[in-house]
Write an enzyme that holds these catalytic residues in place. Structure first.
Site, PDB file in Angstrom:
ATOM      1  N   ASN A 114      39.594  46.160  25.574  1.00 31.68           N
ATOM      2  CA  ASN A 114      39.057  46.264  27.379  1.00 31.68           C
ATOM      3  C   ASN A 114      39.736  47.980  27.554  1.00 31.68           C
ATOM      4  OD1 ASN A 114      38.514  47.472  29.522  1.00 31.68           O
ATOM      5  ND2 ASN A 114      39.118  45.252  30.576  1.00 31.68           N
ATOM      6  N   ASP A 165      29.547  44.104  31.032  1.00 32.33           N
ATOM      7  CA  ASP A 165      29.681  42.831  32.289  1.00 32.33           C
ATOM      8  C   ASP A 165      27.889  42.906  33.037  1.00 32.33           C
ATOM      9  OD1 ASP A 165      31.756  43.330  31.820  1.00 32.33           O
ATOM     10  OD2 ASP A 165      32.760  44.393  34.173  1.00 32.33           O
ATOM     11  N   HIS A 178      33.488  37.489  43.871  1.00 31.25           N
ATOM     12  CA  HIS A 178      34.630  38.716  42.515  1.00 31.25           C
ATOM     13  C   HIS A 178      35.624  39.825  42.827  1.00 31.25           C
ATOM     14  CE1 HIS A 178      36.559  39.916  38.735  1.00 31.25           C
ATOM     15  NE2 HIS A 178      37.006  40.777  39.510  1.00 31.25           N
ATOM     16  N   CYS A 235      45.407  44.217  49.036  1.00 31.93           N
ATOM     17  CA  CYS A 235      45.365  43.497  50.191  1.00 31.93           C
ATOM     18  C   CYS A 235      46.538  43.003  51.167  1.00 31.93           C
ATOM     19  CB  CYS A 235      44.449  42.755  49.468  1.00 31.93           C
ATOM     20  SG  CYS A 235      43.607  42.121  50.934  1.00 31.93           S
ATOM     21  N   ILE A 275      42.466  38.741  44.599  1.00 31.85           N
ATOM     22  CA  ILE A 275      42.257  38.975  46.098  1.00 31.85           C
ATOM     23  C   ILE A 275      41.809  37.473  46.368  1.00 31.85           C
ATOM     24  CG2 ILE A 275      41.117  39.702  48.323  1.00 31.85           C
ATOM     25  CD1 ILE A 275      41.308  42.436  47.451  1.00 31.85           C
ATOM     26  N   ASN A 327      44.330  34.188  45.552  1.00 27.67           N
ATOM     27  CA  ASN A 327      45.364  35.066  46.358  1.00 27.67           C
ATOM     28  C   ASN A 327      45.192  35.188  47.875  1.00 27.67           C
ATOM     29  OD1 ASN A 327      47.558  34.456  43.604  1.00 27.67           O
ATOM     30  ND2 ASN A 327      46.190  35.778  42.986  1.00 27.67           N
TER      31      ASN A 327
END
Length: 397
Positions: free
Chosen positions: A9, A144, A204, A280, A328, A331
């Site tokens: 990537n 993607d 996502h 976050c 996010i 978790n």
């Protein structure tokens, strides 16, 4: 290990990689080269529980690739590499699925640079570097955008003159497609249904965030648009905004198009709302201590997301489950609860204990037994890229 796939990537100043065992589907080694272009460019390897960081011999992608090859040779893994898979952000309308790389395919990726000027040039650099270093190995691009190519016209068209679509490719494309494909398949397994009979709304959620409607296993709609700026509130991106903001800020503040675009991409979202952070976790900690900006940012984020879950349900046609994934989504039990508690009218009822348990890699259901299921699923884009690569390279079992 007999066979592995090297997944790459490539960003403008970074190169992330993972070596995936073809049999076990486990990551045998991972690494990240960062600060490429700077004097202190370095690479970090994780292998067998060890973590090592070293400066690169030169601050470029070629040096990073050389370092990966040397490391794989040191630990006797280089000969196991049978193919290379590349993440590519934008494949436009041309690539409706992953593709074996040849000069024609690379030229098509180059044609998509106008649609992803920050990402595709780096991907092409990574692809050409890998082909030079591994000339005999098959190489595959995984896009993607390709998962979203099943969207109907009513979902991807903007209500602007059609000549802008025909002549300038102006339409919704969507991102995070590789993640959605993996998570949709995992969700179907958890629900005990065939993937092509499963309809979902998947969020996502990371520093970049998007949401998609999956109707019978295929993408029916998604929140990101021509670029990743549209849709949900994100770490530093605004998400949906009135396009007249450009004219308004040009008049009121003398800002030009580039500075407004930069502000909406890099200074907005959670960072802009909180005036504190785009992270976050930091915002949740600050909000718990009474920070008004942090509370405000999280409230707007959760409301926008809940609103999008409801609207994406139209695209899905029915709701077999709502799925949370990404850093996010996997978790933040706090934000998941904030979202689900606004969706009672869709038949979702939170199981607070189950929700609190689904963090740090724990996946599962987080709603009550008599509720529409809400699931937490850990995404694995590298594995999806490796599986596509093995299949197209003729290595799949």
């Amino acid at each position: 290990m007999n066979s592995s796939i090297l997944v790459i990537n490539c960003g403008s100043s970074s190169l992330k990689f993972a070596l995936i065992d073809s049999a076990s589907h486990e990551a045998v080694m991972t690494g990240l080269a960062e600060k490429l272009g700077l004097a202190d460019a370095c690479i970090t390897f994780k292998h067998n529980g060890d973590k090592q960081t070293a400066l690169l011999s030169a601050p470029d992608h070629a040096a990073a690739m050389h370092a990966i090859i040397e490391k794989l040779q040191q630990v006797s893994l280089l000969d196991s590499v049978k193919a290379i898979g590349h993440r590519v952000v934008h494949g436009g309308e041309h690539f409706k699925q992953s593709a074996l790389l040849d000069e024609t395919a690379i030229n098509e990726i180059e044609r998509c640079i106008k649609l992803a000027p920050l990402h595709n040039p780096a991907h092409i650099l990574g692809i050409r570097t890998a082909i030079k270093e591994f000339p005999s190995l098959p190489q595959v691009a995984v896009f993607d955008t390709s998962f979203h190519q099943t969207m109907p016209e009513k979902a991807y068209l903007y209500a602007v003159p059609m000549k802008l679509y025909r002549e300038n490719s102006l339409r919704r494309y969507g991102m995070h497609g590789t993640s959605y494909r993996f998570v949709a398949e995992e969700a179907a397994k958890m629900l005990g249904k065939p993937a092509n009979e499963t309809s979902l709304v998947i969020a996502h959620l990371g520093n970049g965030a998007s949401i998609s409607a999956i109707r019978n296993g295929k993408c029916a709609d998604t929140s990101m648009g021509l670029t990743p700026l549209e849709g949900l509130v994100m770490g530093t991106r605004s998400g949906d905004i009135d396009p007249s903001v450009f004219g308004y800020l040009a008049t009121e503040r003398g800002m030009d198009i580039q500075s407004i675009t930069n502000m909406l991409n890099k200074e907005s979202g959670l960072l802009g709302l909180s005036e504190l952070s785009n992270d976050c976790r930091e915002l949740e900690e600050a909000a718990a201590k009474g920070h008004e900006g942090a509370k405000r940012a999280l409230e707007v984020f959760a409301y926008r997301l809940a609103k999008y879950v409801a609207s994406m349900s139209v695209g899905a046609g029915r709701l077999d489950a709502v799925v949370f994934t990404g850093g996010i989504g996997e978790n933040s039990s706090f934000l998941r609860a904030e979202v689900i508690n606004q969706l009672g009218f869709l038949g979702l009822k939170l199981d607070a204990a189950a929700n609190e348990a689904c963090i740090r890699g724990n996946a599962g259901r987080i709603t009550a037994a008599d509720s529409v299921p809400a699931l937490v699923i850990n995404t694995n884009e590298e594995l999806m890229i490796a599986m596509d690569t093995a299949k197209l390279a003729g290595l799949a079992n």
